[in-house]
Scaffold this motif. Sequence first.
Motif, PDB file in Angstrom:
ATOM      1  N   ALA A   1       0.824  -1.215   0.000  1.00 49.90           N
ATOM      2  CA  ALA A   1       0.000   0.000   0.000  1.00 49.90           C
ATOM      3  C   ALA A   1       0.858   1.265   0.000  1.00 49.90           C
ATOM      4  O   ALA A   1       0.426   2.300  -0.517  1.00 49.90           O
ATOM      5  CB  ALA A   1      -0.933   0.002   1.205  1.00 49.90           C
ATOM      6  N   SER A   2       2.029   1.212   0.559  1.00 46.96           N
ATOM      7  CA  SER A   2       2.962   2.345   0.603  1.00 46.96           C
ATOM      8  C   SER A   2       2.336   3.627   1.172  1.00 46.96           C
ATOM      9  O   SER A   2       2.650   4.720   0.740  1.00 46.96           O
ATOM     10  CB  SER A   2       3.526   2.634  -0.789  1.00 46.96           C
ATOM     11  N   ARG A   3       1.456   3.498   2.146  1.00 51.29           N
ATOM     12  CA  ARG A   3       0.841   4.684   2.753  1.00 51.29           C
ATOM     13  C   ARG A   3       1.658   5.210   3.927  1.00 51.29           C
ATOM     14  O   ARG A   3       1.494   6.355   4.338  1.00 51.29           O
ATOM     15  CB  ARG A   3      -0.569   4.363   3.225  1.00 51.29           C
ATOM     16  N   PHE A   4       2.504   4.346   4.500  1.00 49.57           N
ATOM     17  CA  PHE A   4       3.378   4.680   5.619  1.00 49.57           C
ATOM     18  C   PHE A   4       4.464   3.621   5.642  1.00 49.57           C
ATOM     19  O   PHE A   4       4.344   2.590   4.979  1.00 49.57           O
ATOM     20  CB  PHE A   4       2.598   4.699   6.954  1.00 49.57           C
ATOM     21  N   ARG A   5       5.527   3.880   6.391  1.00 59.37           N
ATOM     22  CA  ARG A   5       6.579   2.865   6.505  1.00 59.37           C
ATOM     23  C   ARG A   5       6.039   1.683   7.298  1.00 59.37           C
ATOM     24  O   ARG A   5       5.534   1.857   8.412  1.00 59.37           O
ATOM     25  CB  ARG A   5       7.805   3.445   7.184  1.00 59.37           C
ATOM     26  N   ALA A   6       6.142   0.526   6.723  1.00 57.78           N
ATOM     27  CA  ALA A   6       5.536  -0.671   7.312  1.00 57.78           C
ATOM     28  C   ALA A   6       6.041  -0.960   8.723  1.00 57.78           C
ATOM     29  O   ALA A   6       5.293  -1.468   9.555  1.00 57.78           O
ATOM     30  CB  ALA A   6       5.775  -1.879   6.412  1.00 57.78           C
ATOM     31  N   ASN A   7       7.284  -0.616   9.011  1.00 53.51           N
ATOM     32  CA  ASN A   7       7.805  -0.925  10.340  1.00 53.51           C
ATOM     33  C   ASN A   7       7.391   0.107  11.393  1.00 53.51           C
ATOM     34  O   ASN A   7       7.760  -0.016  12.547  1.00 53.51           O
ATOM     35  CB  ASN A   7       9.320  -1.103  10.317  1.00 53.51           C
TER      36      ASN A   7
ATOM     37  N   VAL B   1       2.413   6.404  15.905  1.00 57.36           N
ATOM     38  CA  VAL B   1       1.890   6.745  14.583  1.00 57.36           C
ATOM     39  C   VAL B   1       1.106   8.051  14.593  1.00 57.36           C
ATOM     40  O   VAL B   1       0.647   8.509  15.632  1.00 57.36           O
ATOM     41  CB  VAL B   1       0.965   5.624  14.047  1.00 57.36           C
ATOM     42  N   LYS B   2       0.958   8.594  13.393  1.00 54.76           N
ATOM     43  CA  LYS B   2       0.058   9.719  13.184  1.00 54.76           C
ATOM     44  C   LYS B   2      -1.341   9.144  13.016  1.00 54.76           C
ATOM     45  O   LYS B   2      -1.501   7.972  12.635  1.00 54.76           O
ATOM     46  CB  LYS B   2       0.479  10.494  11.942  1.00 54.76           C
ATOM     47  N   HIS B   3      -2.356   9.947  13.268  1.00 63.82           N
ATOM     48  CA  HIS B   3      -3.740   9.458  13.181  1.00 63.82           C
ATOM     49  C   HIS B   3      -4.055   8.871  11.803  1.00 63.82           C
ATOM     50  O   HIS B   3      -4.709   7.820  11.720  1.00 63.82           O
ATOM     51  CB  HIS B   3      -4.726  10.575  13.531  1.00 63.82           C
ATOM     52  N   GLN B   4      -3.592   9.502  10.737  1.00 62.09           N
ATOM     53  CA  GLN B   4      -3.866   8.987   9.390  1.00 62.09           C
ATOM     54  C   GLN B   4      -3.191   7.633   9.173  1.00 62.09           C
ATOM     55  O   GLN B   4      -3.762   6.735   8.569  1.00 62.09           O
ATOM     56  CB  GLN B   4      -3.439   9.985   8.306  1.00 62.09           C
ATOM     57  N   GLU B   5      -1.970   7.484   9.675  1.00 63.58           N
ATOM     58  CA  GLU B   5      -1.273   6.203   9.562  1.00 63.58           C
ATOM     59  C   GLU B   5      -2.042   5.114  10.311  1.00 63.58           C
ATOM     60  O   GLU B   5      -2.164   3.987   9.820  1.00 63.58           O
ATOM     61  CB  GLU B   5       0.150   6.320  10.123  1.00 63.58           C
ATOM     62  N   ALA B   6      -2.582   5.460  11.472  1.00 61.51           N
ATOM     63  CA  ALA B   6      -3.368   4.500  12.248  1.00 61.51           C
ATOM     64  C   ALA B   6      -4.614   4.075  11.482  1.00 61.51           C
ATOM     65  O   ALA B   6      -4.950   2.884  11.436  1.00 61.51           O
ATOM     66  CB  ALA B   6      -3.758   5.096  13.598  1.00 61.51           C
TER      67      ALA B   6
ATOM     68  N   LYS C   1     -10.956  -9.486  13.655  1.00 61.41           N
ATOM     69  CA  LYS C   1     -11.128  -8.266  14.437  1.00 61.41           C
ATOM     70  C   LYS C   1      -9.795  -7.529  14.471  1.00 61.41           C
ATOM     71  O   LYS C   1      -8.738  -8.155  14.421  1.00 61.41           O
ATOM     72  CB  LYS C   1     -11.561  -8.651  15.863  1.00 61.41           C
ATOM     73  N   VAL C   2      -9.838  -6.202  14.585  1.00 58.79           N
ATOM     74  CA  VAL C   2      -8.631  -5.391  14.708  1.00 58.79           C
ATOM     75  C   VAL C   2      -8.710  -4.584  15.993  1.00 58.79           C
ATOM     76  O   VAL C   2      -9.729  -3.938  16.252  1.00 58.79           O
ATOM     77  CB  VAL C   2      -8.432  -4.456  13.498  1.00 58.79           C
ATOM     78  N   VAL C   3      -7.659  -4.630  16.785  1.00 59.71           N
ATOM     79  CA  VAL C   3      -7.580  -3.869  18.029  1.00 59.71           C
ATOM     80  C   VAL C   3      -6.396  -2.907  17.909  1.00 59.71           C
ATOM     81  O   VAL C   3      -5.258  -3.341  17.675  1.00 59.71           O
ATOM     82  CB  VAL C   3      -7.394  -4.796  19.256  1.00 59.71           C
ATOM     83  N   LYS C   4      -6.678  -1.610  18.075  1.00 60.64           N
ATOM     84  CA  LYS C   4      -5.622  -0.587  17.991  1.00 60.64           C
ATOM     85  C   LYS C   4      -5.040  -0.359  19.385  1.00 60.64           C
ATOM     86  O   LYS C   4      -5.771  -0.094  20.328  1.00 60.64           O
ATOM     87  CB  LYS C   4      -6.191   0.717  17.438  1.00 60.64           C
ATOM     88  N   VAL C   5      -3.714  -0.461  19.462  1.00 54.80           N
ATOM     89  CA  VAL C   5      -2.981  -0.196  20.705  1.00 54.80           C
ATOM     90  C   VAL C   5      -1.890   0.836  20.373  1.00 54.80           C
ATOM     91  O   VAL C   5      -0.733   0.663  20.701  1.00 54.80           O
ATOM     92  CB  VAL C   5      -2.372  -1.490  21.294  1.00 54.80           C
ATOM     93  N   PHE C   6      -2.279   1.882  19.688  1.00 47.56           N
ATOM     94  CA  PHE C   6      -1.335   2.890  19.193  1.00 47.56           C
ATOM     95  C   PHE C   6      -1.056   3.966  20.225  1.00 47.56           C
ATOM     96  O   PHE C   6      -1.868   4.236  21.108  1.00 47.56           O
ATOM     97  CB  PHE C   6      -1.914   3.588  17.955  1.00 47.56           C
ATOM     98  N   GLU C   7       0.077   4.626  20.026  1.00 48.82           N
ATOM     99  CA  GLU C   7       0.387   5.902  20.670  1.00 48.82           C
ATOM    100  C   GLU C   7       0.443   6.906  19.519  1.00 48.82           C
ATOM    101  O   GLU C   7       1.116   6.653  18.509  1.00 48.82           O
ATOM    102  CB  GLU C   7       1.739   5.856  21.363  1.00 48.82           C
ATOM    103  N   TYR C   8      -0.243   8.013  19.664  1.00 43.91           N
ATOM    104  CA  TYR C   8      -0.306   9.002  18.583  1.00 43.91           C
ATOM    105  C   TYR C   8       0.733  10.095  18.779  1.00 43.91           C
ATOM    106  O   TYR C   8       0.933  10.580  19.893  1.00 43.91           O
ATOM    107  CB  TYR C   8      -1.718   9.593  18.496  1.00 43.91           C
ATOM    108  N   ILE C   9       1.362  10.491  17.673  1.00 36.42           N
ATOM    109  CA  ILE C   9       2.421  11.500  17.733  1.00 36.42           C
ATOM    110  C   ILE C   9       2.000  12.821  17.100  1.00 36.42           C
ATOM    111  O   ILE C   9       2.812  13.715  16.978  1.00 36.42           O
ATOM    112  CB  ILE C   9       3.724  10.980  17.082  1.00 36.42           C
ATOM    113  N   ASP C  10       0.732  12.939  16.691  1.00 39.90           N
ATOM    114  CA  ASP C  10       0.270  14.227  16.152  1.00 39.90           C
ATOM    115  C   ASP C  10      -0.959  14.731  16.874  1.00 39.90           C
ATOM    116  O   ASP C  10      -1.540  14.113  17.705  1.00 39.90           O
ATOM    117  CB  ASP C  10       0.004  14.154  14.646  1.00 39.90           C
TER     118      ASP C  10
END
Length: 189
Positions: free
Chosen positions: A137-143, A160-165, A180-189
């Motif tokens: 997809a190349s929308r963000f760096r996969a790692n 991640v940024k909100h859009q990347e999430a 199912k998808v569970v988000k456990v992100f920390e947002y940087i924006d």
Amino acid sequence: MHYLKIAILVAILIPNLQGCFPLVAAGAGAGVLMAEDRRTGGIYLEDENIELKANSRISEHVKETSHIEVTSYNRNVLLTGETPTETLKQEIETIARGVPSVQSVTNEIVIARPSALSSRSNDAYITSKVKARFVDASRFRANYVKVVTENGTVFLLGLVKHQEAEDATEIARSTSGVLKVVKVFEYID
């Protein structure tokens, strides 16, 4: 004469260094991963240490009654897997919280018998499909996004940024086999 000494030295050292090549290659691979990661090198290594310590302490406590996976990202721990009782689930969380440097624990352990090897293999396959789709997809760096799959549930971690999430979540949700998808992100924006 000088070249002869160097040739002899190389001939002597090469057999002794052959066992080191995997270590050097692994070290170089880890260096590339750290360079591409939003975590500092110190936090990256600290996360590895947290996982090792927590896994060791938990496995001593639960023996073969449970299947527990510990994932640390930016000193935030995600617990996944299966354990037979709510009491044991809470004990495992307490053990993880007791590991030095852990900032928070997200306990997603389910009360159930340990999953079968075939289920775990399928989860590994789902994880690889999600990661491959991130790259395509190349929308963000996969790692930037760490993917953990347990019984068809995909957990997404990262700084991640909100859009990347949102992009990562959309890609994961639309991957075959994901329940199912569970988000456990920390947002940087």
